[in-house]
Design an enzyme around this catalytic site. Structure first.
Site, PDB file in Angstrom:
ATOM      1  N   ARG A   1     -26.336 -30.558   2.384  1.00 20.83           N
ATOM      2  CA  ARG A   1     -28.082 -30.828   1.799  1.00 20.83           C
ATOM      3  C   ARG A   1     -27.480 -31.393   2.412  1.00 20.83           C
ATOM      4  NH1 ARG A   1     -29.484 -28.352  -3.296  1.00 20.83           N
ATOM      5  NH2 ARG A   1     -31.482 -30.251  -3.433  1.00 20.83           N
TER       6      ARG A   1
ATOM      7  N   LYS B   1     -27.839 -25.455 -12.080  1.00 15.51           N
ATOM      8  CA  LYS B   1     -29.316 -24.283 -12.864  1.00 15.51           C
ATOM      9  C   LYS B   1     -29.290 -23.623 -10.658  1.00 15.51           C
ATOM     10  CE  LYS B   1     -32.173 -28.070 -11.662  1.00 15.51           C
ATOM     11  NZ  LYS B   1     -31.290 -29.434 -11.524  1.00 15.51           N
TER      12      LYS B   1
ATOM     13  N   ARG C   1     -41.431 -29.979 -13.100  1.00 16.06           N
ATOM     14  CA  ARG C   1     -40.624 -31.374 -12.916  1.00 16.06           C
ATOM     15  C   ARG C   1     -41.147 -32.464 -13.319  1.00 16.06           C
ATOM     16  NH1 ARG C   1     -36.674 -29.496  -9.064  1.00 16.06           N
ATOM     17  NH2 ARG C   1     -35.630 -31.280  -8.032  1.00 16.06           N
TER      18      ARG C   1
ATOM     19  N   ARG D   1     -33.681 -39.255  -7.105  1.00 15.87           N
ATOM     20  CA  ARG D   1     -34.162 -38.048  -7.806  1.00 15.87           C
ATOM     21  C   ARG D   1     -32.769 -37.960  -9.538  1.00 15.87           C
ATOM     22  NH1 ARG D   1     -30.717 -34.712  -4.139  1.00 15.87           N
ATOM     23  NH2 ARG D   1     -29.999 -32.677  -5.079  1.00 15.87           N
TER      24      ARG D   1
ATOM     25  N   ARG E   1     -20.728 -31.522  -2.974  1.00 22.79           N
ATOM     26  CA  ARG E   1     -21.830 -29.788  -2.435  1.00 22.79           C
ATOM     27  C   ARG E   1     -21.972 -29.460  -1.361  1.00 22.79           C
ATOM     28  NH1 ARG E   1     -27.258 -28.629  -5.517  1.00 22.79           N
ATOM     29  NH2 ARG E   1     -27.900 -30.491  -4.610  1.00 22.79           N
TER      30      ARG E   1
END
Ligand code: AP5
Length: 226
Positions: A162, A14, A89, A173, A128
């Site tokens: 992160r 996203k 969400r 998540r 990531r």
């Protein structure tokens, strides 16, 4: 006018796509995750509240994110459209978005659902990292920097991982996505706003698919006078 939501599990792409499409279509990309991380970095009241929740992979209270988005979509840079990345969400956030958009005489033109299976998500999130200077996002398995320790985009050499990109948090998540966020697909399907995209394709191909969808959906809405 393109007022679009990018919907998908964590790590589906996203943020990557929101940033690319934002540049291509000259409309702002609005990421609740990025806005909350900023609040955490400046240790604001919201940031202090959000920090622990985000590190544990939970959802920050609805009233906090709803107020942030309500203020942001009213800004003048959203007059020609916007991309929402990471909001809504859950159903309460989606209903509040409808209400707040109608108050400013706007409506959604599309919801792009980026589809990626859970097993790939885990690899995407664990690989990531991003440039600390310009925010460009990379992945050590899929889309690495071309030169060792040098950002392709700004040539900086400081990188970040992160704090919520670990296996426990990602699992939580993903669980929340399946329990609370995925119902929004049906909600927006009923409004004829959903466009599905195969998020397993390369980043460039996904961008092309989304761009085509957004351009054709906005044209058809003009023709239908919606
Ligand atoms: P947020 O920042 O929104 O995180 P997320 O939804 O979990 O999504 P991610 O940012 O992890 O993934 P992404 O889909 O943007 O993927 P990306 O493009 O980076 O939220 C963080 C936290 O904030 C939440 O957990 C919550 O606590 C809080 N929060 C935020 N919004 C909230 C809300 N509305 N309500 C309540 N709380 C909220 O890509 C991932 C990786 O894959 C990258 O390395 C990228 O390079 C790579 N990649 C991308 N596309 C491809 C591709 N096509 N092929 C190969 N690799 C790819």
């Amino acid at each position: 006018m393109i007022n679009v939501i990018f919907l998908g599990p964590p790590g589906s792409g996203k943020g990557t796509q929101a940033s690319l499409i934002s540049k291509k279509l000259s409309i702002p990309s609005i990421s609740t995750g990025d806005m909350l991380r900023y609040e955490v970095s400046v240790k604001s009241e919201i940031g202090i509240l959000a920090n622990k929740i985000m590190n544990e992979g939970g959802l920050v209270p609805d009233n906090v994110v709803i107020d942030i988005i309500k203020a942001r979509i009213s800004k003048s840079d959203c007059d020609n459209g916007f991309i929402l990345d990471g909001f809504p969400r859950n159903m309460d956030q989606a209903l509040s978005l409808d209400l707040n958009l109608s108050k400013i005489n706007k409506n959604l033109t599309a919801v792009v659902q980026i589809d990626v299976p859970d097993e790939i998500i885990i690899k995407r999130i664990s690989g990531r990292f991003s440039c600390k200077d310009c925010g460009a996002v990379y992945n050590k398995f899929f889309s690495n920097i071309k030169e060792l320790n040098i950002c392709d985009n700004c040539k900086g050499s400081n990188f970040l991982v992160r704090s919520d990109d670990n296996i426990d948090t990602v699992t939580k998540r993903l669980d929340i996505y399946h329990k609370e966020t995925k119902v929004l697909v049906e909600f927006y399907e009923k409004k004829h706003l959903i466009y599905k995209v195969d998020g397993l394709k390369s980043i460039d191909l996904v961008t092309g698919d989304i761009e085509n969808i957004l351009i054709s959906s906005s044209k058809s809405k003009i023709l239908l006078n919606i």
